[in-house]
Design an enzyme around this catalytic site. Sequence first.
Site, PDB file in Angstrom:
ATOM      1  N   GLU A 155      87.624  64.875  42.687  1.00 40.17           N
ATOM      2  CA  GLU A 155      87.052  65.445  43.921  1.00 40.17           C
ATOM      3  C   GLU A 155      85.615  65.829  43.625  1.00 40.17           C
ATOM      4  OE1 GLU A 155      89.331  68.643  45.760  1.00 40.17           O
ATOM      5  OE2 GLU A 155      87.482  69.631  46.416  1.00 40.17           O
ATOM      6  N   GLU A 160      79.565  73.108  49.615  1.00 38.88           N
ATOM      7  CA  GLU A 160      80.473  74.089  50.199  1.00 38.88           C
ATOM      8  C   GLU A 160      79.696  75.378  50.368  1.00 38.88           C
ATOM      9  OE1 GLU A 160      84.819  74.109  48.810  1.00 38.88           O
ATOM     10  OE2 GLU A 160      83.680  73.498  47.050  1.00 38.88           O
TER      11      GLU A 160
END
Lengths: 288, 485
Positions: A155, A160
């Site tokens: 990932e 974020e």
Amino acid sequence: MNKSLNKIIGFLFVSSLCITGCGADDTQTVATFTSLVAEDNFDVDGQIDTSFWNFDIGDGSEQGIPGWGNNELQFYTDRTENVTVENGFLLITARQEDFNGAQYTSARLQTQGKIQQQYGRFEARIRLPFGKGMWPAFWLLGDDSDGNIWPQIGEIDIMENTGDAPTEIFGTVHGPGYSGANSISKTYTFQDSRVDTDFHIYGIEWGPDYINYYVDDVLYYQMTPKVLAEETNGEGEWVFNDRPFYIILNLAVGGNLPGPPNAETVFPQTMVVDYVRVYENIETNSTN
Amino acid sequence: MKNRKHINVKTIFSLTLVLILLSSCERELSDEAVFATFPNTAEIYTDSPVGLTDEFFRSFDPALGANPEAFGTDDNVAFEGNSSIRIDVPAPNDPNGNFVGGIFLDRGEGRNLTEYTALTFWARASITASIGLVGFGTDFEENKFAVERRNIPLSTDWRKYIVPIPDPSKLVQEKGMFVFSAGGLDIIDSEPNGNEIGFTFWMDELRFENLSTIAQLRPAIFSGEDLTEQGFTGTILPVVGLEATFNAPSGENITVLPAPRYFDFSSSDTNVAFVNELGLIEIVGEGTTTITGQLDGVLAQGSLNLEVLGSFVGAETPPVRDPGDVISIFSDAYTSVTNLNFAIFNDPNVQVQTQSFNGDQIVTYDNLGFVGLGWDGTNDVSGMTHLHVDVQLTSSTNPALTVELIDFGADNADGGGDDTGGGFVVPSSDLTEGTWVGIDIPINAFTQATGGGFSGSPNLNNIARVAFISNGSSFIIDNIYFYRE
């Protein structure tokens, strides 16, 4: 310290000197892959391009991960209240409402089976929401169609943010031995700008044995097998030379990382995306 | 090198000449009025006052308890440089005054602060205490653009504090550079009752800044509530609860209280009421109007829906009585108790307001749960036969009203084990919307147990409170007095 990191820091330093010395026209070269292979500029109002995007619907239960694996509080839908295109922007909107047992709704779009690629440059221009409990993300997951599962598939979180930190974003990698709370992350802090009032370009340039993270004209992190080894005492396995990855854009509400919204959180909140672009490096991508 | 430098200076000099020439050319060619602009100096205090009046600190009025001796500077403590402002917050028994506060004024005609977004400073304290008020815009004149931030918590380490400017475009000529006020720290009961302790805090690097990381302005009027009230022609109501909330770079929300002039108010029907720049609603006609506000182009949360039925009709004037036959709590017809507090205790939702019509003051309790009236001292009403209250119901559905008396007992003090109280339930059939009702309650009829835990039938020698209990109904009240027939 890693040599290439030193190089980056040196480069950053020289570049910032240059900016002060000779004006804002001089920008750091943060990406070199210029061969555009896919893009969504969200040009058609009211329509999500389904040749590019899939919707993930629900609270993750159907996928076997209730709360999407993070105790998130939202129910994802494909309703226009939660996801639409207006004035050339993709709008992902988190709302506070009772819906199928959840207190919040939002949306999550991904490109599995449609736009996926090993290596290359992935970037998006985004304005983020604000407020405690907001958890917007622009990220990549390895294609699991060969039966492998997370975190083995890898990932790459390009961007974020938690809504209670309006000047900070972070880039992260997850893989076997370094996933979830043990993932490897780097925070970038805006000195004179915010994520919720200004659009910023968030991207990575990814090749064999490296992932470069950038924000606007600043390269702020390089992830390599050597960095990974240092961060994991040699335990972490580099899984980013293995398979194509696809794109995910989502706005989560609550969950392990940001914690739940509080009384001061303003709803609705919208993540505004100007474009998503994918480039390839002619040399490495063509040798795949 | 020196020579070269010299040449450069010469070049600059001639360039300046050219510029001057150009601008003087411009002047001759143009008849346009040139607006005065004021200096945009950002600094207020760095290692010394910057551009402030010679007196530097102007204290609040010592007659009100402000302690002008508590202000000074400290050359041994600084966040940056070699000096800071030092405030020795006094204890409540300090003969020089029990709190410290005042303003810093620009020494000139004022500053242009339109390019800044916040007042900022660094502060630390000797203990973890708080400052009751910091802000700017207070000039001891009109305080046109005053902004206050309340109750900032201090640490024993230096921290940066931000007071956002609600709308910088308003500050073209501001004299009020800084205002603060601080009282002793209460570590026991949060009541201002003399048990607070003094402490010291320091402030440094006080300046206006253009922070682009303060954002998400959310203004509010009426504290963000959508209210409905009845009004009367010929009267004036203030827009209250003015707020501006910003999100700081830390993610923390900061709420400041801006002066009314920062807002643009509007009324949906100006034949009913309009709002002036002081935030006062002038009611001029019958009908319904909604009062809203904007701050820097952002619609404020909260509004007032005003229903105006006509001019105010007062309660019947009480009869003339011998002073010995009356103990008045609240009436313009008699001499009443001193320092009446219309809400010495109350539920959190009630809205309390007093207004005067032709010299007759009334008090309104909208959305009443409970409220208590208190005053200086206690009264012996044992010789009286009745309590009179004039009541007008102003809400429509299922009214309820209980009147309570509370007696403080022989110690004349709240608590102490000798307090008594009791209530009288006003029959709801007596209450009619829009009509004054005179209620005369026999002095021995306060037999009901009270919500506050008293068992009813209070003593009558040391009466200290009259209270009204309801179910969210709204009332206008006038003429609360004890009398004997």
